[in-house]
Motif scaffolding. Structure first.
Motif, PDB file in Angstrom:
ATOM      1  N   LEU A 109      34.541  14.384  26.278  1.00  0.00           N
ATOM      2  CA  LEU A 109      34.617  14.812  27.670  1.00  0.00           C
ATOM      3  C   LEU A 109      36.027  14.644  28.218  1.00  0.00           C
ATOM      4  CD1 LEU A 109      32.906  15.709  30.214  1.00  0.00           C
ATOM      5  CD2 LEU A 109      32.748  13.270  30.738  1.00  0.00           C
ATOM      6  N   TYR A 110      36.667  13.537  27.879  1.00  0.00           N
ATOM      7  CA  TYR A 110      38.009  13.245  28.393  1.00  0.00           C
ATOM      8  C   TYR A 110      39.069  14.200  27.845  1.00  0.00           C
ATOM      9  CZ  TYR A 110      36.236   8.928  30.434  1.00  0.00           C
ATOM     10  OH  TYR A 110      35.547   8.013  31.192  1.00  0.00           O
ATOM     11  N   ARG A 111      38.740  14.917  26.780  1.00  0.00           N
ATOM     12  CA  ARG A 111      39.694  15.904  26.276  1.00  0.00           C
ATOM     13  C   ARG A 111      39.795  17.096  27.231  1.00  0.00           C
ATOM     14  NH1 ARG A 111      37.540  14.728  20.941  1.00  0.00           N
ATOM     15  NH2 ARG A 111      36.297  16.649  20.945  1.00  0.00           N
ATOM     16  N   TYR A 112      38.752  17.302  28.017  1.00  0.00           N
ATOM     17  CA  TYR A 112      38.747  18.404  28.975  1.00  0.00           C
ATOM     18  C   TYR A 112      39.104  17.944  30.379  1.00  0.00           C
ATOM     19  CZ  TYR A 112      36.291  20.851  25.235  1.00  0.00           C
ATOM     20  OH  TYR A 112      35.962  21.420  24.030  1.00  0.00           O
ATOM     21  N   PHE A 113      38.648  16.758  30.750  1.00  0.00           N
ATOM     22  CA  PHE A 113      38.916  16.217  32.081  1.00  0.00           C
ATOM     23  C   PHE A 113      39.249  14.734  31.940  1.00  0.00           C
ATOM     24  CE2 PHE A 113      35.976  19.753  32.681  1.00  0.00           C
ATOM     25  CZ  PHE A 113      36.672  20.521  33.604  1.00  0.00           C
TER      26      PHE A 113
ATOM     27  N   ALA B 153      26.380  12.820  28.557  1.00  0.00           N
ATOM     28  CA  ALA B 153      25.024  12.863  28.012  1.00  0.00           C
ATOM     29  C   ALA B 153      24.321  14.165  28.369  1.00  0.00           C
ATOM     30  CB  ALA B 153      24.224  11.667  28.534  1.00  0.00           C
ATOM     31  N   GLN B 154      24.548  14.632  29.587  1.00  0.00           N
ATOM     32  CA  GLN B 154      23.921  15.874  30.028  1.00  0.00           C
ATOM     33  C   GLN B 154      24.441  17.066  29.232  1.00  0.00           C
ATOM     34  OE1 GLN B 154      21.507  15.831  32.222  1.00  0.00           O
ATOM     35  NE2 GLN B 154      21.192  18.019  32.541  1.00  0.00           N
ATOM     36  N   VAL B 155      25.727  17.038  28.910  1.00  0.00           N
ATOM     37  CA  VAL B 155      26.340  18.125  28.149  1.00  0.00           C
ATOM     38  C   VAL B 155      26.000  18.022  26.666  1.00  0.00           C
ATOM     39  CG1 VAL B 155      28.547  19.177  27.492  1.00  0.00           C
ATOM     40  CG2 VAL B 155      28.202  18.384  29.834  1.00  0.00           C
ATOM     41  N   GLY B 156      25.771  16.777  26.197  1.00  0.00           N
ATOM     42  CA  GLY B 156      25.479  16.565  24.784  1.00  0.00           C
ATOM     43  C   GLY B 156      26.710  16.285  23.959  1.00  0.00           C
ATOM     44  N   ILE B 157      27.717  15.654  24.579  1.00  0.00           N
ATOM     45  CA  ILE B 157      28.937  15.282  23.869  1.00  0.00           C
ATOM     46  C   ILE B 157      29.250  13.819  24.187  1.00  0.00           C
ATOM     47  CG2 ILE B 157      29.880  17.621  23.879  1.00  0.00           C
ATOM     48  CD1 ILE B 157      31.594  16.860  26.273  1.00  0.00           C
TER      49      ILE B 157
ATOM     50  N   ARG C  95      29.476  23.003  34.987  1.00  0.00           N
ATOM     51  CA  ARG C  95      28.134  23.409  35.428  1.00  0.00           C
ATOM     52  C   ARG C  95      27.182  22.209  35.460  1.00  0.00           C
ATOM     53  NH1 ARG C  95      27.773  27.171  32.184  1.00  0.00           N
ATOM     54  NH2 ARG C  95      26.587  26.173  30.510  1.00  0.00           N
ATOM     55  N   GLU C  96      27.190  21.424  34.378  1.00  0.00           N
ATOM     56  CA  GLU C  96      26.309  20.265  34.314  1.00  0.00           C
ATOM     57  C   GLU C  96      26.755  19.171  35.284  1.00  0.00           C
ATOM     58  OE1 GLU C  96      23.588  20.383  32.837  1.00  0.00           O
ATOM     59  OE2 GLU C  96      23.860  22.130  31.548  1.00  0.00           O
ATOM     60  N   ALA C  97      28.061  18.989  35.413  1.00  0.00           N
ATOM     61  CA  ALA C  97      28.579  17.981  36.337  1.00  0.00           C
ATOM     62  C   ALA C  97      28.222  18.344  37.772  1.00  0.00           C
ATOM     63  CB  ALA C  97      30.091  17.849  36.189  1.00  0.00           C
ATOM     64  N   ALA C  98      28.285  19.632  38.111  1.00  0.00           N
ATOM     65  CA  ALA C  98      27.937  20.071  39.466  1.00  0.00           C
ATOM     66  C   ALA C  98      26.484  19.737  39.783  1.00  0.00           C
ATOM     67  CB  ALA C  98      28.187  21.567  39.610  1.00  0.00           C
TER      68      ALA C  98
ATOM     69  N   ALA D 222      36.877  26.429  23.890  1.00  0.00           N
ATOM     70  CA  ALA D 222      37.326  25.429  24.858  1.00  0.00           C
ATOM     71  C   ALA D 222      36.966  25.854  26.287  1.00  0.00           C
ATOM     72  CB  ALA D 222      38.827  25.214  24.730  1.00  0.00           C
ATOM     73  N   ASP D 223      37.141  27.142  26.597  1.00  0.00           N
ATOM     74  CA  ASP D 223      36.809  27.628  27.933  1.00  0.00           C
ATOM     75  C   ASP D 223      35.316  27.546  28.197  1.00  0.00           C
ATOM     76  OD1 ASP D 223      39.449  28.139  28.505  1.00  0.00           O
ATOM     77  OD2 ASP D 223      39.339  30.288  28.044  1.00  0.00           O
ATOM     78  N   GLU D 224      34.515  27.885  27.196  1.00  0.00           N
ATOM     79  CA  GLU D 224      33.063  27.820  27.349  1.00  0.00           C
ATOM     80  C   GLU D 224      32.596  26.385  27.531  1.00  0.00           C
ATOM     81  OE1 GLU D 224      31.550  31.695  24.745  1.00  0.00           O
ATOM     82  OE2 GLU D 224      32.052  29.814  23.703  1.00  0.00           O
ATOM     83  N   ARG D 225      33.175  25.468  26.771  1.00  0.00           N
ATOM     84  CA  ARG D 225      32.792  24.056  26.900  1.00  0.00           C
ATOM     85  C   ARG D 225      33.194  23.519  28.263  1.00  0.00           C
ATOM     86  NH1 ARG D 225      29.098  21.413  24.483  1.00  0.00           N
ATOM     87  NH2 ARG D 225      29.945  21.595  22.369  1.00  0.00           N
ATOM     88  N   ARG D 226      34.377  23.903  28.716  1.00  0.00           N
ATOM     89  CA  ARG D 226      34.832  23.450  30.033  1.00  0.00           C
ATOM     90  C   ARG D 226      33.890  23.956  31.129  1.00  0.00           C
ATOM     91  NH1 ARG D 226      38.013  24.686  34.430  1.00  0.00           N
ATOM     92  NH2 ARG D 226      39.445  23.042  35.098  1.00  0.00           N
ATOM     93  N   ALA D 227      33.488  25.213  31.024  1.00  0.00           N
ATOM     94  CA  ALA D 227      32.566  25.786  32.010  1.00  0.00           C
ATOM     95  C   ALA D 227      31.218  25.073  31.962  1.00  0.00           C
ATOM     96  CB  ALA D 227      32.392  27.278  31.749  1.00  0.00           C
ATOM     97  N   GLN D 228      30.765  24.739  30.745  1.00  0.00           N
ATOM     98  CA  GLN D 228      29.502  24.016  30.606  1.00  0.00           C
ATOM     99  C   GLN D 228      29.580  22.635  31.258  1.00  0.00           C
ATOM    100  OE1 GLN D 228      28.600  22.484  26.736  1.00  0.00           O
ATOM    101  NE2 GLN D 228      26.366  22.629  27.022  1.00  0.00           N
ATOM    102  N   ILE D 229      30.693  21.952  31.036  1.00  0.00           N
ATOM    103  CA  ILE D 229      30.873  20.626  31.632  1.00  0.00           C
ATOM    104  C   ILE D 229      30.831  20.710  33.154  1.00  0.00           C
ATOM    105  CG2 ILE D 229      32.523  18.742  31.960  1.00  0.00           C
ATOM    106  CD1 ILE D 229      33.448  19.265  29.056  1.00  0.00           C
TER     107      ILE D 229
END
Length: 221
Positions: free
Chosen positions: A55-59, A46-50, A25-28, A16-23
């Motif tokens: 996505l809404y589960r994290y933000f 789409a950029q993250v591949g989910i 990073r890509e969002a930035a 979960a932490d890694e996915r959040r960091a990936q989101i």
């Protein structure tokens, strides 16, 4: 004899932490390229591949993502703490070099931060002001106080410390904007160390008092 088929190694599922960091990073990257208003949650997903639902589960919203990105950048803004003991000792070149290198390296490592700062201000995002106060204004206040002190000590010539502080940070920021916003990277192939050395020398040669009996043309103290 048929060739041996090597089974594909399944990709490791991100925590979960890694996915959040990936989101983030890509969002930035997307916010830095298109701004807050020009980026959608669909773009980020789409950029993250989910999916957007994932996505809404994290933000819960685009605003939450943007806020998390700026909060993360502000939390990592430990710019002045290492400089303060050097400033107390009055090592001018070390002070300005360390500040210049920190600014240059932070943007070189993450160019999206510069675009985020500009977009957040231009779009009037509610976090633009606290971001500016914590990073930009604090740096200028520190430099203003340092320059005023060194002027009172007779090391720097009589100049407006606020304008001098803006002049120094302005050289660095302009360099970064031209390189990373206007994309003129090929014109500035120098390393951060080379860039910092040049700008610090230009600045210090301009503000230092000439020693007694020395030519003002040298500008060196």
């Amino acid at each position: 004899m048929e060739p041996t088929t090597v089974p594909a190694t399944p990709s490791r599922r991100l925590s979960a932490d890694e996915r959040r960091a990936q989101i983030l990073r890509e969002a930035a990257q997307l916010f830095g390229s298109h701004g807050f208003n020009g980026t959608t949650t669909r773009d980020v997903a789409a950029q993250v591949g989910i999916t957007e639902a994932a996505l809404y589960r994290y933000f819960p919203s685009k605003e939450a993502m943007y806020t998390a990105i700026l909060d993360e950048r502000m939390a990592s803004a430990a710019l002045l703490e290492p400089v303060e003991p050097i400033a107390a000792a009055g090592d001018d070149r070390a002070v300005f070099t360390m500040l210049a290198l920190t600014l240059l390296r932070s943007v070189e490592a993450d160019p999206s931060i510069l675009r985020l700062i500009l977009y957040s201000a231009l779009e009037g995002h509610e976090l633009a002001r606290p971001f500016q106060e914590k990073r930009i204004l604090r740096l200028r206040e520190f430099l203003t106080a340092y320059i005023a002190r060194r002027t009172a000590e007779g090391v720097f010539r009589a100049i407006d410390p606020k304008l001098a502080a803006r002049a120094f940070t302005g050289m660095i920021v302009d360099h970064l904007i031209v390189k990373h916003v206007f994309g003129q990277r090929e014109q500035y192939p120098q390393s951060p160390e080379e860039v910092a050395e040049t700008y610090v020398s230009i600045f210090l040669d301009g503000v230092r008092n000439a020693p007694a009996g020395a030519s003002r043309r040298s500008g060196r103290g």
